[in-house]
Write a protein that holds these residues in place. Structure first.
Motif, mmCIF file in Angstrom:
data_model
loop_
_atom_site.group_PDB
_atom_site.id
_atom_site.type_symbol
_atom_site.label_atom_id
_atom_site.label_comp_id
_atom_site.label_asym_id
_atom_site.label_seq_id
_atom_site.Cartn_x
_atom_site.Cartn_y
_atom_site.Cartn_z
ATOM 1 N N ILE A 167 43.066 -34.713 -79.274
ATOM 2 C CA ILE A 167 43.959 -33.990 -79.803
ATOM 3 C C ILE A 167 45.774 -34.481 -79.936
ATOM 4 O O ILE A 167 46.092 -34.625 -79.129
ATOM 5 N N GLY A 168 45.451 -34.302 -81.731
ATOM 6 C CA GLY A 168 46.445 -35.631 -81.849
ATOM 7 C C GLY A 168 46.810 -35.035 -83.074
ATOM 8 O O GLY A 168 46.944 -34.205 -84.330
ATOM 9 N N TRP A 169 48.362 -35.874 -83.215
ATOM 10 C CA TRP A 169 48.549 -35.284 -85.171
ATOM 11 C C TRP A 169 49.737 -33.996 -85.808
ATOM 12 O O TRP A 169 49.472 -33.887 -86.949
ATOM 13 N N THR A 170 49.393 -33.343 -84.298
ATOM 14 C CA THR A 170 50.169 -31.940 -84.604
ATOM 15 C C THR A 170 51.032 -31.523 -85.196
ATOM 16 O O THR A 170 52.319 -32.512 -84.915
ATOM 17 N N PHE A 171 51.727 -30.817 -86.130
ATOM 18 C CA PHE A 171 53.292 -30.528 -86.988
ATOM 19 C C PHE A 171 53.027 -28.977 -86.488
ATOM 20 O O PHE A 171 51.378 -28.559 -87.664
ATOM 21 N N LEU A 172 53.877 -28.652 -86.941
ATOM 22 C CA LEU A 172 53.893 -27.065 -87.013
ATOM 23 C C LEU A 172 55.352 -26.837 -88.216
ATOM 24 O O LEU A 172 56.799 -27.092 -87.918
ATOM 25 N N ASP A 173 54.990 -25.216 -88.841
ATOM 26 C CA ASP A 173 56.288 -25.464 -89.048
ATOM 27 C C ASP A 173 57.587 -24.535 -88.523
ATOM 28 O O ASP A 173 57.063 -24.291 -87.592
ATOM 29 N N ARG A 174 59.163 -25.387 -88.251
ATOM 30 C CA ARG A 174 60.014 -24.407 -87.222
ATOM 31 C C ARG A 174 60.106 -23.447 -86.979
ATOM 32 O O ARG A 174 60.158 -23.068 -86.069
ATOM 33 N N ALA A 175 60.004 -22.561 -87.811
ATOM 34 C CA ALA A 175 59.721 -20.867 -88.173
ATOM 35 C C ALA A 175 58.980 -20.566 -86.449
ATOM 36 O O ALA A 175 58.816 -19.687 -85.957
ATOM 37 N N TYR A 176 57.851 -21.949 -86.362
ATOM 38 C CA TYR A 176 56.733 -21.455 -85.409
ATOM 39 C C TYR A 176 57.122 -21.939 -84.297
ATOM 40 O O TYR A 176 56.295 -22.415 -83.205
ATOM 41 N N TRP A 177 58.034 -22.435 -83.873
ATOM 42 C CA TRP A 177 58.183 -24.032 -82.579
ATOM 43 C C TRP A 177 58.796 -22.440 -81.472
ATOM 44 O O TRP A 177 59.396 -21.482 -81.691
ATOM 45 N N GLY A 178 58.546 -23.147 -80.474
ATOM 46 C CA GLY A 178 59.484 -22.456 -78.941
ATOM 47 C C GLY A 178 59.141 -21.056 -79.014
ATOM 48 O O GLY A 178 58.889 -20.674 -77.633
ATOM 49 N N GLY A 179 57.446 -20.682 -79.374
ATOM 50 C CA GLY A 179 57.170 -19.678 -78.112
ATOM 51 C C GLY A 179 55.944 -19.897 -78.339
ATOM 52 O O GLY A 179 55.160 -21.161 -77.982
ATOM 53 N N LYS A 180 54.462 -18.946 -79.152
ATOM 54 C CA LYS A 180 53.248 -18.551 -78.580
ATOM 55 C C LYS A 180 52.434 -19.369 -79.638
ATOM 56 O O LYS A 180 51.363 -19.583 -78.932
ATOM 57 N N TYR A 181 52.861 -19.992 -80.411
ATOM 58 C CA TYR A 181 51.805 -20.802 -81.742
ATOM 59 C C TYR A 181 51.528 -21.660 -80.636
ATOM 60 O O TYR A 181 49.772 -21.721 -81.182
ATOM 61 N N ASN A 182 52.375 -23.108 -80.614
ATOM 62 C CA ASN A 182 51.529 -24.276 -80.160
ATOM 63 C C ASN A 182 50.387 -23.422 -79.178
ATOM 64 O O ASN A 182 49.013 -24.282 -78.661
ATOM 65 N N LYS A 183 50.803 -22.676 -78.255
ATOM 66 C CA LYS A 183 50.425 -22.836 -76.653
ATOM 67 C C LYS A 183 48.890 -22.164 -77.193
ATOM 68 O O LYS A 183 47.354 -22.662 -76.791
ATOM 69 N N ALA A 184 48.481 -20.911 -78.204
ATOM 70 C CA ALA A 184 47.478 -20.417 -78.629
ATOM 71 C C ALA A 184 46.302 -21.465 -79.587
ATOM 72 O O ALA A 184 45.572 -21.630 -79.081
#
Length: 173
Positions: A90-107
């Protein structure tokens, strides 16, 4: 393994990447701060277009959608290895910064890991050794660092990467 499933929980929907996702994903990726710890600078349009084209061709790329707003918030990928049939990356993941540091990456990672464990016993993550944010994120989801990633039982990676795995605790193998 189905490398482009549709997965969802109460906050995100993960679906196969589509060519129509180019512009909305670039709107996320064009933020230089997303890439400041990456070797790749995908905020540059031509670099992002190369990345996007590779993502379409790999047949394992996914688009991540915030269910509340129906906005595209990022992307991730699965990759199989010919010599390692019981493992997927699993890789190459990127997220909008508004979704960093919370529940989104873990989910997101939980959905992807649970799906992969229907097919394989080991998930591998290759993380650039200088990408502190990604290193912390992988540790938060239970990634265990493999000190020597060039053992025969693991795919080779760049010397710039650290290798992490998550093992399926329910697997009998």
């Amino acid at each position: 393994m189905n490398l482009q499933p549709t997965l969802e929980n109460d906050i995100v929907r993960i679906r196969p990447l589509d060519s129509s996702d180019l512009e909305p994903l670039y709107q996320v990726a064009k933020d230089p701060k997303i890439w400041d710890q990456h070797l790749s600078k995908r905020y540059i349009r031509k670099d992002f277009e190369i990345f996007f084209s590779e993502s379409i061709k790999c047949a394992g790329a996914l688009t991540i959608v915030d269910k509340a707003s129906e906005s595209i918030i990022g992307s991730s990928r699965y990759k199989e290895f010919d010599r390692f049939r019981n493992m997927v990356e699993i890789g190459w993941t990127f997220l909008d910064r508004a979704y960093w540091g919370g529940k989104y990456n873990k989910a997101i990672k939980r959905l992807m890991i649970d799906h992969a464990f229907d097919y394989v016993n080991t998930i591998v993550f290759f993380v650039d050794k200088n990408n502190i944010r990604s290193l912390r994120a992988i540790e938060k989801i239970g990634g265990q660092r493999i000190v020597e990633s060039r053992f025969e039982k693991f795919p080779e990676t760049s010397s710039e990467n650290l290798t992490f795995i998550v093992k399926n605790k329910k697997a009998s193998k």
